[in-house]
Design a protein around this motif. Structure first.
Motif, mmCIF file in Angstrom:
data_model
loop_
_atom_site.group_PDB
_atom_site.id
_atom_site.type_symbol
_atom_site.label_atom_id
_atom_site.label_comp_id
_atom_site.label_asym_id
_atom_site.label_seq_id
_atom_site.Cartn_x
_atom_site.Cartn_y
_atom_site.Cartn_z
ATOM 1 N N LYS A 134 56.277 2.029 26.697
ATOM 2 C CA LYS A 134 57.299 3.059 26.852
ATOM 3 C C LYS A 134 57.785 3.027 28.296
ATOM 4 O O LYS A 134 57.014 3.196 29.233
ATOM 5 C CB LYS A 134 56.702 4.427 26.518
ATOM 6 N N LEU A 135 59.088 2.795 28.488
ATOM 7 C CA LEU A 135 59.663 2.768 29.824
ATOM 8 C C LEU A 135 60.371 4.086 30.089
ATOM 9 O O LEU A 135 61.075 4.598 29.228
ATOM 10 C CB LEU A 135 60.653 1.607 29.958
ATOM 11 N N SER A 136 60.168 4.630 31.281
ATOM 12 C CA SER A 136 60.789 5.910 31.615
ATOM 13 C C SER A 136 62.172 5.686 32.198
ATOM 14 O O SER A 136 62.423 4.683 32.873
ATOM 15 C CB SER A 136 59.916 6.674 32.610
ATOM 16 N N LYS A 137 63.045 6.628 31.949
ATOM 17 C CA LYS A 137 64.409 6.560 32.468
ATOM 18 C C LYS A 137 64.515 7.472 33.692
ATOM 19 O O LYS A 137 65.125 8.528 33.641
ATOM 20 C CB LYS A 137 65.413 6.977 31.407
ATOM 21 N N SER A 138 63.898 7.058 34.768
ATOM 22 C CA SER A 138 63.950 7.863 35.982
ATOM 23 C C SER A 138 64.925 7.263 36.975
ATOM 24 O O SER A 138 65.234 6.072 36.935
ATOM 25 C CB SER A 138 62.556 7.945 36.618
ATOM 26 N N LYS A 139 65.408 8.093 37.896
ATOM 27 C CA LYS A 139 66.339 7.616 38.911
ATOM 28 C C LYS A 139 65.618 6.844 40.002
ATOM 29 O O LYS A 139 66.220 6.089 40.739
ATOM 30 C CB LYS A 139 67.094 8.793 39.515
ATOM 31 N N MET A 140 64.315 7.030 40.119
ATOM 32 C CA MET A 140 63.546 6.378 41.172
ATOM 33 C C MET A 140 63.322 4.891 40.888
ATOM 34 O O MET A 140 63.365 4.076 41.787
ATOM 35 C CB MET A 140 62.186 7.071 41.341
ATOM 36 N N THR A 141 63.081 4.542 39.639
ATOM 37 C CA THR A 141 62.787 3.163 39.277
ATOM 38 C C THR A 141 63.680 2.746 38.113
ATOM 39 O O THR A 141 63.680 3.385 37.065
ATOM 40 C CB THR A 141 61.308 3.020 38.867
ATOM 41 N N SER A 142 64.397 1.655 38.304
ATOM 42 C CA SER A 142 65.280 1.178 37.238
ATOM 43 C C SER A 142 64.461 0.534 36.119
ATOM 44 O O SER A 142 63.302 0.160 36.312
ATOM 45 C CB SER A 142 66.284 0.168 37.803
ATOM 46 N N ILE A 143 65.096 0.384 34.977
ATOM 47 C CA ILE A 143 64.452 -0.266 33.836
ATOM 48 C C ILE A 143 64.082 -1.705 34.202
ATOM 49 O O ILE A 143 63.005 -2.190 33.854
ATOM 50 C CB ILE A 143 65.383 -0.239 32.601
ATOM 51 N N SER A 144 64.970 -2.402 34.915
ATOM 52 C CA SER A 144 64.697 -3.785 35.312
ATOM 53 C C SER A 144 63.437 -3.887 36.159
ATOM 54 O O SER A 144 62.620 -4.779 35.960
ATOM 55 C CB SER A 144 65.875 -4.361 36.095
ATOM 56 N N LYS A 145 63.295 -2.980 37.109
ATOM 57 C CA LYS A 145 62.106 -2.999 37.968
ATOM 58 C C LYS A 145 60.845 -2.694 37.172
ATOM 59 O O LYS A 145 59.784 -3.276 37.437
ATOM 60 C CB LYS A 145 62.254 -2.013 39.118
ATOM 61 N N GLN A 146 60.943 -1.803 36.197
ATOM 62 C CA GLN A 146 59.794 -1.498 35.349
ATOM 63 C C GLN A 146 59.411 -2.705 34.498
ATOM 64 O O GLN A 146 58.227 -2.983 34.296
ATOM 65 C CB GLN A 146 60.097 -0.297 34.451
ATOM 66 N N ILE A 147 60.412 -3.421 34.010
ATOM 67 C CA ILE A 147 60.156 -4.621 33.207
ATOM 68 C C ILE A 147 59.469 -5.680 34.069
ATOM 69 O O ILE A 147 58.493 -6.296 33.648
ATOM 70 C CB ILE A 147 61.468 -5.158 32.600
ATOM 71 N N ILE A 148 59.966 -5.869 35.280
ATOM 72 C CA ILE A 148 59.371 -6.845 36.191
ATOM 73 C C ILE A 148 57.934 -6.465 36.510
ATOM 74 O O ILE A 148 57.024 -7.298 36.450
ATOM 75 C CB ILE A 148 60.215 -6.968 37.475
ATOM 76 N N LYS A 149 57.712 -5.201 36.797
ATOM 77 C CA LYS A 149 56.365 -4.720 37.122
ATOM 78 C C LYS A 149 55.403 -4.925 35.952
ATOM 79 O O LYS A 149 54.267 -5.375 36.130
ATOM 80 C CB LYS A 149 56.437 -3.236 37.498
ATOM 81 N N GLU A 150 55.862 -4.640 34.751
ATOM 82 C CA GLU A 150 55.035 -4.812 33.553
ATOM 83 C C GLU A 150 54.720 -6.290 33.310
ATOM 84 O O GLU A 150 53.597 -6.650 32.959
ATOM 85 C CB GLU A 150 55.739 -4.211 32.333
ATOM 86 N N CYS A 151 55.699 -7.157 33.510
ATOM 87 C CA CYS A 151 55.465 -8.598 33.336
ATOM 88 C C CYS A 151 54.478 -9.128 34.365
ATOM 89 O O CYS A 151 53.592 -9.913 34.031
ATOM 90 C CB CYS A 151 56.779 -9.366 33.435
ATOM 91 N N VAL A 152 54.622 -8.683 35.615
ATOM 92 C CA VAL A 152 53.709 -9.131 36.670
ATOM 93 C C VAL A 152 52.290 -8.674 36.351
ATOM 94 O O VAL A 152 51.334 -9.437 36.477
ATOM 95 C CB VAL A 152 54.168 -8.593 38.052
ATOM 96 N N ARG A 153 52.152 -7.435 35.892
ATOM 97 C CA ARG A 153 50.831 -6.878 35.586
ATOM 98 C C ARG A 153 50.214 -7.560 34.372
ATOM 99 O O ARG A 153 49.060 -8.002 34.407
ATOM 100 C CB ARG A 153 50.944 -5.365 35.345
ATOM 101 N N THR A 154 50.963 -7.690 33.313
ATOM 102 C CA THR A 154 50.430 -8.229 32.062
ATOM 103 C C THR A 154 50.197 -9.735 32.124
ATOM 104 O O THR A 154 49.175 -10.226 31.653
ATOM 105 C CB THR A 154 51.386 -7.911 30.897
ATOM 106 N N LEU A 155 51.142 -10.455 32.708
ATOM 107 C CA LEU A 155 51.068 -11.920 32.712
ATOM 108 C C LEU A 155 50.411 -12.477 33.965
ATOM 109 O O LEU A 155 50.248 -13.690 34.081
ATOM 110 C CB LEU A 155 52.480 -12.512 32.565
ATOM 111 N N ASP A 156 50.060 -11.607 34.895
ATOM 112 C CA ASP A 156 49.410 -12.019 36.143
ATOM 113 C C ASP A 156 50.249 -13.093 36.848
ATOM 114 O O ASP A 156 49.770 -14.181 37.165
ATOM 115 C CB ASP A 156 47.992 -12.526 35.861
#
Length: 135
Positions: A64-86
């Motif tokens: 679940k990605l949050s729609k906040s003004k602080m972090t864009s969806i793209s940045k959340q996707i990148i962060k999740e990929c970095v975390r999950t895929l190492d």
């Protein structure tokens, strides 16, 4: 009516199209078809838009990605990929660069860098790895 429209609208069962379907092909078949058309037309920009859509769809399906003004969806996707895929820092920088290319294409920003087929392939490989890690 095209053969693919007949197949999708009449032959396949409706239960395959439910939002909760685990079949990633059915969740984003439009993007995959458009990537194929982009390949035939040698249009890397359109292919990158659809490859990013594929990655975004896979991440959104599992997290679940949050729609906040602080972090864009793209940045959340990148962060999740970095975390999950190492991912290494080099791969993370490349993914950030691809995300910026994608935004430049989507918003018609002038003087943007043109994506290569290597960028499209990298994005699709990450989407596939992410799907496999989350099975």
């Amino acid at each position: 009516m095209k053969k693919s429209d007949i197949l999708i609208n009449h032959i396949l069962q409706k239960r395959l199209f439910k939002k909760g379907s685990k079949d990633s092909w059915m969740r984003n078949s439009r993007a995959r078809k458009e990537i194929l058309f982009s390949l035939f037309n040698n249009n890397t920009s359109f292919a990158l838009l659809n490859a990013w859509s594929e990655l975004e769809n896979d991440v959104k399906f599992h997290k679940k990605l949050s729609k906040s003004k602080m972090t864009s969806i793209s940045k959340q996707i990148i962060k999740e990929c970095v975390r999950t895929l190492d991912l290494s820092s080099k791969d993370e920088k490349r993914l950030v660069s691809i995300s910026q290319m994608r935004n430049g294409i989507a918003h018609a920003i002038p003087n943007r860098s043109k994506p290569s087929w290597s960028d499209v392939s990298f994005t699709l490989r990450l989407a596939k790895k992410y799907r496999r890690m989350k099975k």
